[in-house]
Design a protein around this motif. Structure first.
Motif, PDB file in Angstrom:
ATOM      1  N   ASP A   1      -0.034   1.479 -10.984  1.00  0.00           N
ATOM      2  CA  ASP A   1      -0.890   2.206 -10.045  1.00  0.00           C
ATOM      3  C   ASP A   1      -2.017   2.939 -10.774  1.00  0.00           C
ATOM      4  OD1 ASP A   1       0.485   1.454  -7.701  1.00  0.00           O
ATOM      5  OD2 ASP A   1       2.000   2.983  -8.075  1.00  0.00           O
TER       6      ASP A   1
ATOM      7  N   LYS B   1       0.371   8.215  -3.433  1.00  0.00           N
ATOM      8  CA  LYS B   1       0.750   6.861  -3.037  1.00  0.00           C
ATOM      9  C   LYS B   1       2.266   6.680  -3.035  1.00  0.00           C
ATOM     10  CE  LYS B   1       0.075   1.990  -4.278  1.00  0.00           C
ATOM     11  NZ  LYS B   1       1.508   1.662  -4.389  1.00  0.00           N
ATOM     12  N   GLN B   2       2.946   7.223  -4.041  1.00  0.00           N
ATOM     13  CA  GLN B   2       4.410   7.085  -4.101  1.00  0.00           C
ATOM     14  C   GLN B   2       5.075   7.771  -2.904  1.00  0.00           C
ATOM     15  OE1 GLN B   2       5.009   4.987  -6.557  1.00  0.00           O
ATOM     16  NE2 GLN B   2       2.882   5.353  -7.196  1.00  0.00           N
TER      17      GLN B   2
ATOM     18  N   ASP C   1       4.513   5.813   0.302  1.00  0.00           N
ATOM     19  CA  ASP C   1       5.399   4.636   0.342  1.00  0.00           C
ATOM     20  C   ASP C   1       6.815   5.025   0.758  1.00  0.00           C
ATOM     21  OD1 ASP C   1       3.321   3.013  -0.430  1.00  0.00           O
ATOM     22  OD2 ASP C   1       3.928   2.869  -2.527  1.00  0.00           O
TER      23      ASP C   1
ATOM     24  N   LYS D   1       6.742   5.934   4.629  1.00  0.00           N
ATOM     25  CA  LYS D   1       6.547   4.801   5.537  1.00  0.00           C
ATOM     26  C   LYS D   1       7.828   3.996   5.721  1.00  0.00           C
ATOM     27  CE  LYS D   1       1.567   4.053   5.116  1.00  0.00           C
ATOM     28  NZ  LYS D   1       0.493   3.148   4.640  1.00  0.00           N
ATOM     29  N   ASN D   2       8.716   4.060   4.755  1.00  0.00           N
ATOM     30  CA  ASN D   2       9.970   3.312   4.837  1.00  0.00           C
ATOM     31  C   ASN D   2      11.155   4.193   5.215  1.00  0.00           C
ATOM     32  OD1 ASN D   2       8.862   0.757   3.992  1.00  0.00           O
ATOM     33  ND2 ASN D   2       8.705   1.594   1.927  1.00  0.00           N
TER      34      ASN D   2
END
Length: 283
Positions: free
Chosen positions: A45, A214-215, A218, A221-222
């Motif tokens: 990343d 970003k981590q 992620d 979102k899950n």
């Protein structure tokens, strides 16, 4: 020891040309990385963010700037400082070399230098937060847009904002854009929790395109336990929030304890730290 274009040397022997564009114009980018026992956290990343940022700044990316080459240079520098089996904070700096005024010379040499320092925290922990106090920084504002989100060497607002925080006995400040939306903290991205909804500002508001941001996105979102929204945050929402926390790759998640007269919990932050550490152990 530091690494200048592949040459390992002591910091006292390193010299910067007065014509260096990073020094003269802030024509440079950097990445701050966390390395634990020779493993660079989220290296892919970081690498792709750096390459995208170099393209935005119209830098000619050298052919040898592969992910493997830069990773080798980073770890070579860590090893030269006898920190390969330790936790390390690393700064990778990229500049456009020397020459030119605002317009660079047609042919410039892209430089890189790497510096390291020992760090105390290998994985991400539940940091003390009850006395972590923030307020808005309103002397200057960030312009919305993707240029504000680059990790460039132009960090004037963050520097004077940090001085303001120190003078006012604050641990940090929250930054506003010219639309008066809250976009981030001085040293990381901002997340707001209200019930099961977690918000963070969108990149086009002018916040940093953070690797830890970003981590966390992620993970959210899950996760069926939370509803994630990437949307603008107004200052009025801060005192109505259940939690506020700041993210960056060095500390992971720093919960905010107090904003003005409001105090916050950190239950969601603790949950996310566990998920983040589990992700790191699996990769």
């Amino acid at each position: 020891m530091m690494n200048t274009n592949g040459l390992l040397q002591s910091k006292s022997d390193a010299n910067i040309d007065l014509e260096n564009r990073g020094y003269k114009y802030g024509d440079a980018l950097f990445e701050t990385l966390k390395v634990v026992n020779g493993k660079i956290f989220f290296w892919e990343d970081h690498y792709f963010r750096l390459m995208a940022s170099m393209r935005i700044l119209r830098m000619d990316i050298p052919m040898n700037f592969t992910m493997e080459f830069l990773e080798e240079e980073l770890l070579k520098t860590v090893e030269a400082n006898n920190l390969l089996k330790a936790t390390v904070r690393v700064r990778l700096n990229i500049d456009r070399g020397e020459g030119g005024k605002y317009l660079p010379l047609e042919e410039t040499n892209i430089n890189y230098n790497i510096t390291v320092e020992a760090h105390h925290q290998p994985f991400y922990g539940n940091l003390p937060y009850e006395d972590y106090i923030v307020d808005l920084y309103k002397d200057f504002y960030m312009a919305p847009g993707f240029l504000s989100g680059l990790k460039s060497n132009n960090k004037t607002l963050q520097v004077i904002g940090s001085i303001y925080a120190s003078e006012n006995q604050l641990n940090n400040c929250l930054v506003l854009n010219t639309n008066k939306s809250v976009i981030e903290a001085l040293n990381g991205n901002l997340f707001l929790v209200k019930g099961d909804v977690i918000k963070t500002p969108p990149l086009d508001d002018g916040c940093l395109k953070g690797v830890m941001r970003k981590q966390i996105i992620d993970l959210l979102k899950n996760n069926p336990n939370y509803k994630f929204e990437e949307t603008s945050i107004s200052p009025f929402e801060l005192q109505k929030a259940d939690e506020l926390f700041i993210t960056n790759v060095i500390v992971g998640i720093q919960s905010i304890g107090k904003y003005r007269k409001k105090t916050f919990a950190n239950n969601v932050a603790v949950d996310l730290i566990k998920l983040l550490n589990a992700k790191l152990r699996l990769t």
